[in-house]
Design an enzyme around this catalytic site. Structure first.
Site, mmCIF file in Angstrom:
data_model
loop_
_atom_site.group_PDB
_atom_site.id
_atom_site.type_symbol
_atom_site.label_atom_id
_atom_site.label_comp_id
_atom_site.label_asym_id
_atom_site.label_seq_id
_atom_site.Cartn_x
_atom_site.Cartn_y
_atom_site.Cartn_z
ATOM 1 N N SER A 126 0.840 -1.201 0.000
ATOM 2 C CA SER A 126 0.000 0.000 0.000
ATOM 3 C C SER A 126 0.873 1.248 0.000
ATOM 4 C CB SER A 126 -0.860 -0.025 1.270
ATOM 5 O OG SER A 126 -1.424 1.239 1.512
ATOM 6 N N TYR A 151 -1.826 -0.959 10.947
ATOM 7 C CA TYR A 151 -2.065 -1.542 9.618
ATOM 8 C C TYR A 151 -0.909 -1.214 8.686
ATOM 9 C CZ TYR A 151 -3.635 -1.716 4.790
ATOM 10 O OH TYR A 151 -3.688 -1.950 3.427
ATOM 11 N N LYS A 155 2.198 -3.620 6.909
ATOM 12 C CA LYS A 155 2.571 -3.706 5.485
ATOM 13 C C LYS A 155 4.075 -3.463 5.317
ATOM 14 C CE LYS A 155 -1.363 -4.592 3.554
ATOM 15 N NZ LYS A 155 -1.602 -5.871 2.888
HETATM 16 P P1 NAD Z 1 -10.687 -7.277 1.374
HETATM 17 O O1 NAD Z 1 -10.879 -7.230 2.844
HETATM 18 O O2 NAD Z 1 -11.875 -7.095 0.506
HETATM 19 O O3 NAD Z 1 -9.963 -8.641 0.953
HETATM 20 C C1 NAD Z 1 -9.056 -9.301 1.795
HETATM 21 C C2 NAD Z 1 -9.533 -10.745 1.909
HETATM 22 O O4 NAD Z 1 -8.629 -11.466 2.737
HETATM 23 C C3 NAD Z 1 -10.922 -10.861 2.530
HETATM 24 O O5 NAD Z 1 -11.742 -11.640 1.679
HETATM 25 C C4 NAD Z 1 -10.665 -11.564 3.864
HETATM 26 O O6 NAD Z 1 -11.753 -12.407 4.215
HETATM 27 C C5 NAD Z 1 -9.396 -12.339 3.565
HETATM 28 N N1 NAD Z 1 -8.559 -12.629 4.727
HETATM 29 C C6 NAD Z 1 -8.176 -11.789 5.712
HETATM 30 N N2 NAD Z 1 -7.383 -12.427 6.582
HETATM 31 C C7 NAD Z 1 -7.246 -13.705 6.129
HETATM 32 C C8 NAD Z 1 -6.549 -14.843 6.598
HETATM 33 N N3 NAD Z 1 -5.829 -14.807 7.737
HETATM 34 N N4 NAD Z 1 -6.627 -16.004 5.890
HETATM 35 C C9 NAD Z 1 -7.359 -16.046 4.761
HETATM 36 N N5 NAD Z 1 -8.051 -15.004 4.274
HETATM 37 C C10 NAD Z 1 -7.995 -13.845 4.955
HETATM 38 O O7 NAD Z 1 -9.568 -6.202 1.031
HETATM 39 P P2 NAD Z 1 -9.078 -5.667 -0.380
HETATM 40 O O8 NAD Z 1 -9.476 -4.250 -0.477
HETATM 41 O O9 NAD Z 1 -9.462 -6.607 -1.460
HETATM 42 O O10 NAD Z 1 -7.517 -5.696 -0.118
HETATM 43 C C11 NAD Z 1 -6.711 -6.776 -0.547
HETATM 44 C C12 NAD Z 1 -5.293 -6.525 -0.070
HETATM 45 O O11 NAD Z 1 -4.845 -5.282 -0.597
HETATM 46 C C13 NAD Z 1 -5.155 -6.411 1.444
HETATM 47 O O12 NAD Z 1 -3.949 -7.023 1.827
HETATM 48 C C14 NAD Z 1 -5.098 -4.920 1.690
HETATM 49 O O13 NAD Z 1 -4.389 -4.593 2.846
HETATM 50 C C15 NAD Z 1 -4.365 -4.449 0.444
HETATM 51 N N6 NAD Z 1 -4.651 -3.045 0.106
HETATM 52 C C16 NAD Z 1 -5.940 -2.648 -0.053
HETATM 53 C C17 NAD Z 1 -6.219 -1.311 -0.355
HETATM 54 C C18 NAD Z 1 -7.636 -0.834 -0.527
HETATM 55 O O14 NAD Z 1 -7.874 0.366 -0.505
HETATM 56 N N7 NAD Z 1 -8.624 -1.692 -0.719
HETATM 57 C C19 NAD Z 1 -5.168 -0.394 -0.498
HETATM 58 C C20 NAD Z 1 -3.858 -0.834 -0.335
HETATM 59 C C21 NAD Z 1 -3.613 -2.191 -0.036
HETATM 60 C C1 UD1 Z 2 -6.816 4.625 3.790
HETATM 61 C C2 UD1 Z 2 -5.747 4.278 4.784
HETATM 62 C C3 UD1 Z 2 -4.642 3.522 4.092
HETATM 63 C C4 UD1 Z 2 -5.198 2.296 3.406
HETATM 64 C C5 UD1 Z 2 -6.306 2.724 2.457
HETATM 65 C C6 UD1 Z 2 -6.976 1.522 1.876
HETATM 66 C C7 UD1 Z 2 -5.818 5.997 6.527
HETATM 67 C C8 UD1 Z 2 -5.072 7.108 7.184
HETATM 68 N N1 UD1 Z 2 -5.242 5.457 5.438
HETATM 69 O O1 UD1 Z 2 -6.226 5.497 2.804
HETATM 70 O O2 UD1 Z 2 -3.681 3.105 5.048
HETATM 71 O O3 UD1 Z 2 -4.189 1.628 2.666
HETATM 72 O O4 UD1 Z 2 -7.291 3.477 3.167
HETATM 73 O O5 UD1 Z 2 -7.709 0.832 2.828
HETATM 74 O O6 UD1 Z 2 -6.880 5.617 6.966
HETATM 75 N N2 UD1 Z 2 -12.574 10.729 3.665
HETATM 76 C C9 UD1 Z 2 -13.557 11.604 4.040
HETATM 77 N N3 UD1 Z 2 -14.720 11.083 4.529
HETATM 78 C C10 UD1 Z 2 -14.949 9.748 4.652
HETATM 79 C C11 UD1 Z 2 -13.918 8.856 4.264
HETATM 80 C C12 UD1 Z 2 -12.740 9.387 3.776
HETATM 81 O O7 UD1 Z 2 -13.393 12.832 3.957
HETATM 82 O O8 UD1 Z 2 -16.021 9.353 5.121
HETATM 83 C C13 UD1 Z 2 -11.336 11.301 3.115
HETATM 84 C C14 UD1 Z 2 -10.121 10.938 3.943
HETATM 85 O O9 UD1 Z 2 -9.919 11.867 4.950
HETATM 86 C C15 UD1 Z 2 -9.040 10.943 2.860
HETATM 87 C C16 UD1 Z 2 -9.776 10.559 1.559
HETATM 88 O O10 UD1 Z 2 -11.159 10.742 1.837
HETATM 89 O O11 UD1 Z 2 -8.580 12.237 2.729
HETATM 90 C C17 UD1 Z 2 -9.528 9.120 1.182
HETATM 91 O O12 UD1 Z 2 -9.800 8.320 2.326
HETATM 92 P P1 UD1 Z 2 -9.764 6.733 2.288
HETATM 93 O O13 UD1 Z 2 -10.645 6.223 1.206
HETATM 94 O O14 UD1 Z 2 -10.045 6.233 3.678
HETATM 95 O O15 UD1 Z 2 -8.279 6.395 1.857
HETATM 96 P P2 UD1 Z 2 -6.894 6.846 2.493
HETATM 97 O O16 UD1 Z 2 -7.070 7.588 3.750
HETATM 98 O O17 UD1 Z 2 -6.102 7.502 1.422
#
Ligand code: NAD
Ligand code: UD1
Length: 351
Positions: A126, A151, A155
């Site tokens: 991330s 979190y 990572k």
């Molecule tokens: P998500 O929660 O939708 O998917 C993660 C999946 O992993 C879920 O289905 C959950 O049930 C499963 N899981 C969690 N712990 C587990 C375990 N111990 N064993 C087996 N399965 C397990 O999240 P996502 O948005 O699809 O994210 C996927 C990956 O990308 C995550 O590692 C997350 O940290 C990373 N990531 C997500 C974002 C985002 O904004 N969505 C941003 C940066 C990184």
């Molecule tokens: C967040 C996490 C980041 C994680 C990512 C994906 C934090 C500080 N960072 O990123 O670690 O990898 O999600 O899960 O939480 N916002 C609003 N109102 C809302 C929700 C969000 O104003 O109800 C704003 C936030 O303040 C931010 C922007 O929208 O400025 C994006 O927020 P968000 O979608 O949560 O992503 P990040 O904060 O960038």
């Protein structure tokens, strides 16, 4: 036996979209997910969209015996590792769960891979590992910073663990993909983001207001040093992100070692731009109110995605309009995510 890609966390948001693209590209996949933040319905939808049976095991990456059984039963040649917990605020309250699940879970997975002589891994990292970036756009060469919460630190710890593996043993081929802000959904409206419990990210919060499930969007902070005072992020369509994984898998096989790539669009949008963009594409007014800054938020975060373009031949193709249309289609078709239960619709002000 056919070569299979193991997808941990493949029932979740990004993993399910990536699984679909892999199957469409003719790959065999096996999904391992403990369904802690997802539902079996996403697997059913995947099967419907791909017109094929998807191998799915409900289980945990921390279960070493299960992993050994999986690696001995299937001919796995690569692992896409999405499984992990991702709710930032929850990680502050329950750090042990985050370190156990994300860090120990990844270590356990890597140990099982090594026992099975499988060394190709793509990891979901991330942009949070950059912490407060000194400059934007963010290039990988800037190095990592200080993530603001458990979190983010989990990572970063995993990135360091994976780096050490490649330094110690040249058989490891690892792609670390640093995602910026994934939004959007499959254009069918059948796959999307469906977190268990209250959403925290901007798009799910915004679409819940549009559905009338909550009365107004809270905008965290309007006094940042940005053009309109609200935070700027690099939003990327989940399908573009998924395509980045397919490219990473291809390049990994050809160029071994450790690779780190930003996956973003290189364009930053403020929270207010996202709200007005959403209003424009849907015609729905989004009531919002400003609140205090959210702890841990950085003012601006967007990617220089040039390294991925040069080395993977990948760049994001879908624009913000597409992301917002697809997010909205998903949310309005599936007001309760993958649950069949209909949403209690409230009146929403239409423009
Ligand atoms: P998500 O929660 O939708 O998917 C993660 C999946 O992993 C879920 O289905 C959950 O049930 C499963 N899981 C969690 N712990 C587990 C375990 N111990 N064993 C087996 N399965 C397990 O999240 P996502 O948005 O699809 O994210 C996927 C990956 O990308 C995550 O590692 C997350 O940290 C990373 N990531 C997500 C974002 C985002 O904004 N969505 C941003 C940066 C990184
Ligand atoms: C967040 C996490 C980041 C994680 C990512 C994906 C934090 C500080 N960072 O990123 O670690 O990898 O999600 O899960 O939480 N916002 C609003 N109102 C809302 C929700 C969000 O104003 O109800 C704003 C936030 O303040 C931010 C922007 O929208 O400025 C994006 O927020 P968000 O979608 O949560 O992503 P990040 O904060 O960038």
């Amino acid at each position: 036996m056919r070569k299979t890609t193991l997808i941990t966390g493949g029932a979740g948001y990004i993993g399910s979209h990536t699984a679909l693209q892999l199957v469409e590209a003719g790959r065999c996949v096996l999904i391992l997910d403990n369904l802690s933040n997802s539902s079996r319905e996403s697997i059913t939808r995947l099967e419907q969209l791909s017109h094929s049976n998807i191998d799915f095991i409900e289980g945990d990456i921390r279960d070493a015996a299960l992993l050994d059984e999986i690696f001995s039963t299937f001919d796995i040649d690569a692992v896409l590792h999405f499984a992990g917990l991702k709710a930032v605020a929850q990680s502050v309250r329950r750090p042990m769960e985050y370190y156990a699940n994300n860090v120990v879970g990844t270590l356990n997975l890597c140990q099982a891979m090594a026992r099975a002589h499988v060394f190709n891994l793509v990891f979901s990292s991330s942009a949070t590992v950059y912490g407060e970036p000194a400059t934007t756009p963010i290039v990988e060469a800037l190095g990592t910073g200080k993530p603001a919460n458990p979190y983010g630190r989990s990572k970063l710890m995993i990135e360091e663990l994976l780096t050490d593996l490649t330094l110690a043993d040249s058989r490891w081929n690892i792609a670390v993909l640093r995602y910026f802000n994934p939004i959007g959904a499959h254009p069918s409206g059948q796959l999307g983001e469906a977190p268990n419990g209250q959403p925290n990210n901007l798009l799910p919060c915004l679409t819940q207001v549009a559905m009338g499930l909550s009365s107004a969007l809270t905008v965290y902070g309007n006094d940042y040093p940005t053009a309109d005072g609200t935070c700027v992020r690099d939003y990327i369509h989940v399908l573009d992100l998924a395509e980045g994984h397919l490219k990473a898998l291809q390049v990994l096989q050809a160029e071994p070692g450790l690779h780190i790539w930003n996956l973003g669009t290189g364009i930053g949008y403020s929270v207010l731009q996202i709200i007005s963009g959403f209003e424009d594409v849907t015609g729905i007014s989004i009531p919002y109110r400003f609140a205090e800054r959210r702890a841990g938020d950085v003012a601006e975060c967007w990617a220089d995605a040039g390294k991925a373009e040069r080395e993977l031949g990948w760049s994001a193709q879908r624009d913000l309009t597409q992301m917002l249309i697809d997010s909205w289609r998903w949310q309005s078709n599936n007001p309760r995510g993958y649950s069949a239960q209909p949403a209690p619709l409230l009146a929403v002000g239409m423009k």
